[in-house]
Design an enzyme around this catalytic site. Structure first.
Site, PDB file in Angstrom:
ATOM      1  N   LYS A 248     -22.051  28.183 -28.682  1.00 38.19           N
ATOM      2  CA  LYS A 248     -22.144  27.367 -27.413  1.00 38.19           C
ATOM      3  C   LYS A 248     -21.383  28.021 -26.178  1.00 38.19           C
ATOM      4  O   LYS A 248     -20.209  28.567 -26.395  1.00 38.19           O
ATOM      5  CB  LYS A 248     -21.850  26.022 -27.569  1.00 38.19           C
ATOM      6  CG  LYS A 248     -22.922  25.187 -28.337  1.00 38.19           C
ATOM      7  CD  LYS A 248     -24.278  25.103 -27.717  1.00 38.19           C
ATOM      8  CE  LYS A 248     -24.506  24.055 -26.572  1.00 38.19           C
ATOM      9  NZ  LYS A 248     -23.885  22.691 -26.865  1.00 38.19           N
TER      10      LYS A 248
ATOM     11  N   GLN B 148      -7.259  -2.435   4.419  1.00 40.59           N
ATOM     12  CA  GLN B 148      -6.304  -1.432   3.682  1.00 40.59           C
ATOM     13  C   GLN B 148      -7.237  -0.710   2.554  1.00 40.59           C
ATOM     14  O   GLN B 148      -6.557   0.044   1.965  1.00 40.59           O
ATOM     15  CB  GLN B 148      -5.367  -2.264   2.976  1.00 40.59           C
ATOM     16  CG  GLN B 148      -4.231  -1.690   2.267  1.00 40.59           C
ATOM     17  CD  GLN B 148      -2.919  -2.331   1.971  1.00 40.59           C
ATOM     18  OE1 GLN B 148      -2.143  -2.707   2.926  1.00 40.59           O
ATOM     19  NE2 GLN B 148      -2.977  -3.058   0.698  1.00 40.59           N
TER      20      GLN B 148
ATOM     21  N   GLU C 291     -21.246  21.030 -14.775  1.00 38.70           N
ATOM     22  CA  GLU C 291     -21.452  19.531 -15.350  1.00 38.70           C
ATOM     23  C   GLU C 291     -20.682  18.500 -14.405  1.00 38.70           C
ATOM     24  O   GLU C 291     -20.967  17.500 -14.174  1.00 38.70           O
ATOM     25  CB  GLU C 291     -21.509  19.358 -16.438  1.00 38.70           C
ATOM     26  CG  GLU C 291     -22.576  20.150 -17.275  1.00 38.70           C
ATOM     27  CD  GLU C 291     -22.442  20.412 -18.786  1.00 38.70           C
ATOM     28  OE1 GLU C 291     -23.161  19.531 -19.342  1.00 38.70           O
ATOM     29  OE2 GLU C 291     -21.568  21.098 -19.231  1.00 38.70           O
TER      30      GLU C 291
ATOM     31  N   SER D  23       0.960  -1.334  -0.025  1.00 39.95           N
ATOM     32  CA  SER D  23       0.197  -0.140   0.058  1.00 39.95           C
ATOM     33  C   SER D  23       0.804   1.284  -0.053  1.00 39.95           C
ATOM     34  O   SER D  23       0.146   2.124   0.035  1.00 39.95           O
ATOM     35  CB  SER D  23      -0.886   0.019   1.203  1.00 39.95           C
ATOM     36  OG  SER D  23      -0.206  -0.144   2.308  1.00 39.95           O
TER      37      SER D  23
ATOM     38  N   ASN E  33     -20.750  26.692 -22.640  1.00 37.44           N
ATOM     39  CA  ASN E  33     -21.311  25.146 -22.176  1.00 37.44           C
ATOM     40  C   ASN E  33     -21.120  25.630 -20.455  1.00 37.44           C
ATOM     41  O   ASN E  33     -19.816  25.988 -20.308  1.00 37.44           O
ATOM     42  CB  ASN E  33     -20.802  24.067 -22.709  1.00 37.44           C
ATOM     43  CG  ASN E  33     -21.407  23.748 -23.835  1.00 37.44           C
ATOM     44  OD1 ASN E  33     -22.320  24.099 -24.113  1.00 37.44           O
ATOM     45  ND2 ASN E  33     -20.414  23.265 -24.761  1.00 37.44           N
TER      46      ASN E  33
ATOM     47  N   ASN F  50      -1.862  -2.849  13.085  1.00 37.07           N
ATOM     48  CA  ASN F  50      -3.237  -2.843  13.005  1.00 37.07           C
ATOM     49  C   ASN F  50      -3.683  -1.570  13.881  1.00 37.07           C
ATOM     50  O   ASN F  50      -4.626  -0.796  13.359  1.00 37.07           O
ATOM     51  CB  ASN F  50      -3.716  -3.981  13.667  1.00 37.07           C
ATOM     52  CG  ASN F  50      -3.550  -5.246  13.190  1.00 37.07           C
ATOM     53  OD1 ASN F  50      -2.975  -5.382  11.993  1.00 37.07           O
ATOM     54  ND2 ASN F  50      -3.915  -6.209  13.326  1.00 37.07           N
TER      55      ASN F  50
ATOM     56  N   LYS G 144      -8.089   3.570   2.211  1.00 39.15           N
ATOM     57  CA  LYS G 144      -7.505   4.641   2.027  1.00 39.15           C
ATOM     58  C   LYS G 144      -7.648   5.523   0.745  1.00 39.15           C
ATOM     59  O   LYS G 144      -7.826   6.442   0.710  1.00 39.15           O
ATOM     60  CB  LYS G 144      -6.046   4.464   2.225  1.00 39.15           C
ATOM     61  CG  LYS G 144      -5.634   4.360   3.839  1.00 39.15           C
ATOM     62  CD  LYS G 144      -4.189   3.838   4.217  1.00 39.15           C
ATOM     63  CE  LYS G 144      -4.102   2.378   4.013  1.00 39.15           C
ATOM     64  NZ  LYS G 144      -5.055   1.695   5.107  1.00 39.15           N
TER      65      LYS G 144
ATOM     66  N   TYR H 220      -8.896  -6.927  12.733  1.00 39.78           N
ATOM     67  CA  TYR H 220      -8.371  -6.477  11.710  1.00 39.78           C
ATOM     68  C   TYR H 220      -8.344  -7.547  10.567  1.00 39.78           C
ATOM     69  O   TYR H 220      -8.037  -8.755  10.765  1.00 39.78           O
ATOM     70  CB  TYR H 220      -7.031  -6.100  11.728  1.00 39.78           C
ATOM     71  CG  TYR H 220      -6.190  -5.561  10.402  1.00 39.78           C
ATOM     72  CD1 TYR H 220      -6.362  -4.211   9.989  1.00 39.78           C
ATOM     73  CD2 TYR H 220      -5.405  -6.219   9.572  1.00 39.78           C
ATOM     74  CE1 TYR H 220      -5.823  -3.966   8.960  1.00 39.78           C
ATOM     75  CE2 TYR H 220      -4.789  -5.971   8.561  1.00 39.78           C
ATOM     76  CZ  TYR H 220      -5.027  -4.734   8.227  1.00 39.78           C
ATOM     77  OH  TYR H 220      -4.474  -4.222   6.877  1.00 39.78           O
TER      78      TYR H 220
ATOM     79  N   THR I  20     -41.716  23.970  -7.535  1.00 40.23           N
ATOM     80  CA  THR I  20     -41.766  22.771  -6.787  1.00 40.23           C
ATOM     81  C   THR I  20     -42.213  21.687  -8.247  1.00 40.23           C
ATOM     82  O   THR I  20     -43.094  22.451  -9.078  1.00 40.23           O
ATOM     83  CB  THR I  20     -43.001  22.441  -5.891  1.00 40.23           C
ATOM     84  OG1 THR I  20     -44.138  23.013  -6.432  1.00 40.23           O
ATOM     85  CG2 THR I  20     -42.746  23.760  -4.684  1.00 40.23           C
ATOM     86  N   HIS I  21     -41.689  20.677  -8.186  1.00 43.09           N
ATOM     87  CA  HIS I  21     -41.872  19.708  -9.425  1.00 43.09           C
ATOM     88  C   HIS I  21     -41.305  20.491 -10.651  1.00 43.09           C
ATOM     89  O   HIS I  21     -41.747  20.103 -11.789  1.00 43.09           O
ATOM     90  CB  HIS I  21     -43.389  19.363  -9.532  1.00 43.09           C
ATOM     91  CG  HIS I  21     -44.223  18.851  -8.371  1.00 43.09           C
ATOM     92  ND1 HIS I  21     -44.296  17.490  -7.872  1.00 43.09           N
ATOM     93  CD2 HIS I  21     -44.865  19.543  -7.247  1.00 43.09           C
ATOM     94  CE1 HIS I  21     -44.834  17.589  -6.688  1.00 43.09           C
ATOM     95  NE2 HIS I  21     -45.239  18.923  -6.391  1.00 43.09           N
TER      96      HIS I  21
HETATM   97  N1  ARG Z   1      -0.898  -1.365   4.984  1.00 42.28           N
HETATM   98  C1  ARG Z   1      -2.047  -1.842   6.088  1.00 42.28           C
HETATM   99  C2  ARG Z   1      -3.429  -1.407   6.073  1.00 42.28           C
HETATM  100  O1  ARG Z   1      -3.612  -0.374   5.441  1.00 42.28           O
HETATM  101  C3  ARG Z   1      -1.491  -1.701   7.531  1.00 42.28           C
HETATM  102  C4  ARG Z   1      -1.888  -2.579   8.542  1.00 42.28           C
HETATM  103  C5  ARG Z   1      -1.295  -3.924   7.968  1.00 42.28           C
HETATM  104  N2  ARG Z   1      -1.446  -4.916   9.198  1.00 42.28           N
HETATM  105  C6  ARG Z   1      -1.554  -6.113   8.921  1.00 42.28           C
HETATM  106  N3  ARG Z   1      -1.609  -7.100   9.950  1.00 42.28           N
HETATM  107  N4  ARG Z   1      -1.037  -6.697   7.842  1.00 42.28           N
HETATM  108  O2  ARG Z   1      -4.425  -1.844   6.607  1.00 42.28           O
END
Ligand code: ARG
Length: 466
Positions: A286, A325, A293, A23, A288, A113, A328, A320, A158-159
């Site tokens: 035009k 993951q 949009e 990640s 636009n 975790n 994010k 966990y 309205t509508h």
């Molecule tokens: N990159 C992991 C995440 O975003 C971090 C936590 C990893 N924990 C594990 N037990 N592999 O969740």
């Protein structure tokens, strides 16, 4: 290649699978927060007597140096960094590279975790006020337009059918009211985020006597999570943040839709600035509303991120799992999209000009029918009967292609003897708004008071954050 967990394994992981699970490509964005959390953890371990003062001091010095490289892209692009699984592994490897053995002690009693949960919470504590700033700036543009529109009138719908005359300012303040709720909602998310997960370990808590209350205070949290199992697998706050962003996008999308309609040739209520529009490669006439949009279109991504994240979470056993993951990229995309759209919407609104002749004309005519009924009620007729009388009058006027202002007194009186000569002054768009009585209404005094209250709120929230 050594990973944080290599000891358990006879060989290296499959390169493609390692890359699939890494990640670092996106959680680098948590770098500053990972360093902040690690500094506090080093101090907490030292206070607990787990780390010597000397080790803690060298770890903290090295972490500060590492943290100071945050804006150096080369730092993150080293060949070693390419092998790092995530931002936590990256920081730890850099630390060990600087202080050796002491660095290898930092992870005592801590799990990634809880670390990733901490980093995300610290990140949102920094970023939610930025999103709120964007909300406030967009509201300020709506309020500025409301002020500029003065006493101009337009139809409300309205509508999507003409309903009743309103002040144009009331229309802009309507959208401002929705965005103001978003600001409040984000403060709620900030409160949800405000819990320290450290001390939870991987799931069961930590065996070292870490003073989590002191650690929370040091990191700016007002409380500590209640349950380590829940805490390590809890990303409700991510869903709450995404929901907040999604609802803000819904509001921006509705502003965009209104302005796309009202700047069209058919309505012509407002003119988009040349700076806020785009031409056509083929049709020379035009103009636009592309930015609007796009705002309307991008609402789909943020709503999609929320739906996707809820779907990811719903099947997980408590504690966990790596699925978490996936939080994010969605969170970052929601944040970036909402911030970008708030800014774009604000700029379009700032450069919008009112066409008061068009709005005033559209605010006159049969949409005054409710006021005609109220006129009769004022002279003693029950409302249901008044509704019928005016309904018949409207039917006649529609058939004749005329409106209230074309009626002679005799023609009025043909529908009810309660109509008097004053009916012509009573049935105008300006009289309609002036007659409204409640504080949330479009009466000029109520709108002036809303404007004042909204401006005061803007000044207060801007004051708090400076
Ligand atoms: N990159 C992991 C995440 O975003 C971090 C936590 C990893 N924990 C594990 N037990 N592999 O969740």
């Amino acid at each position: 290649m050594a990973h944080l967990w290599s000891g358990r394994f006879a060989g290296d992981p499959d390169a493609a699978l390692f890359e699939f699970g890494a990640s670092f490509g996106f959680d680098r964005r948590l770098f500053a927060d990972d360093v902040t959390g690690s500094l506090a953890w080093a101090e907490a371990l030292s206070d607990a007597g787990v780390l010597s003062r000397a080790d803690a001091a060298s770890i903290c010095t090295a972490l500060r140096e590492i943290g100071s490289r945050a804006s150096d892209p080369a730092f993150f692009a080293s060949p070693d960094a390419a092998q790092d699984e995530d931002v936590h592994s990256f920081v730890e490897r850099e630390l060990v590279a600087r202080v050796g053995e002491a660095g290898r002690r930092l992870h005592t009693g801590r799990s990634r975790n809880e670390q990733v949960s901490l980093d995300l919470r610290l990140y949102l504590k920094r970023r939610i006020p930025e999103v709120q700033r964007g909300v406030v700036d967009a509201i300020a543009e709506l309020v500025a337009q409301a002020e500029r529109c003065g006493s101009a009138l337009m139809p409300s719908y309205t509508h999507l059918r003409r309903a009743q005359p309103v002040l144009v300012a009331h229309f802009f303040l309507a959208h401002a009211s929705a965005l103001r709720r978003d600001h409040v909602r984000l403060s709620g998310v900030l409160d949800e985020v405000d819990e320290l997960p450290l001390g939870s370990g991987a799931i069961a808590g930590t065996s070292y006597p870490v003073d989590v209350g002191a650690l929370a205070a040091r990191l700016g949290f007002s409380r500590v999570v209640a349950n380590s199992i829940d805490a390590t697998g809890d990303r409700d706050f991510v869903a709450s943040f995404m929901h907040s962003c999604a609802l803000t996008m819904v509001h921006l999308s509705r502003i965009a839709e209104d302005l796309i309609l009202f700047t069209s040739e058919e309505f012509g209520f407002f003119e988009l600035a040349d700076t806020a529009a785009t031409g056509s490669s083929l049709m020379p006439q035009k103009k636009n509303p592309d930015p609007l949009e796009l705002v309307r279109g991008k609402s789909g991504r943020v709503i999609g991120r929320l739906a996707g994240w809820l779907t990811t979470m719903k099947g997980l056993p408590i504690g966990y799992s790596k699925d978490l993951q996936e939080d994010k990229e969605g969170l970052f995309e929601a944040e970036d999209t909402v911030c970008g759209c708030l800014k774009a919407t604000g700029r379009v609104i700032a450069a919008l000009s009112l066409n008061p002749v068009r709005t005033q004309a559209a605010a006159s005519g049969l949409l005054l029918a409710t006021d005609v009924a109220d006129y009769l009620v004022g002279r003693g007729m029950p409302f249901r009967e008044a509704h019928e009388v005016v309904g018949a009058l409207v039917r006649r006027l529609v058939a004749e292609g005329r409106s209230f202002e074309d009626l002679t007194l005799d023609q009025w009186r043909a529908h009810s003897p309660l109509f008097d000569a004053d009916v012509t002054q009573a049935i105008t768009p300006a009289a309609s708004v002036a007659k409204k009585r409640t504080p949330q209404s479009t009466s000029p005094s109520a709108v002036a008071e809303s404007l004042r209250a909204m401006s005061q709120w803007l000044a207060e929230v801007r004051d708090v954050r400076t």
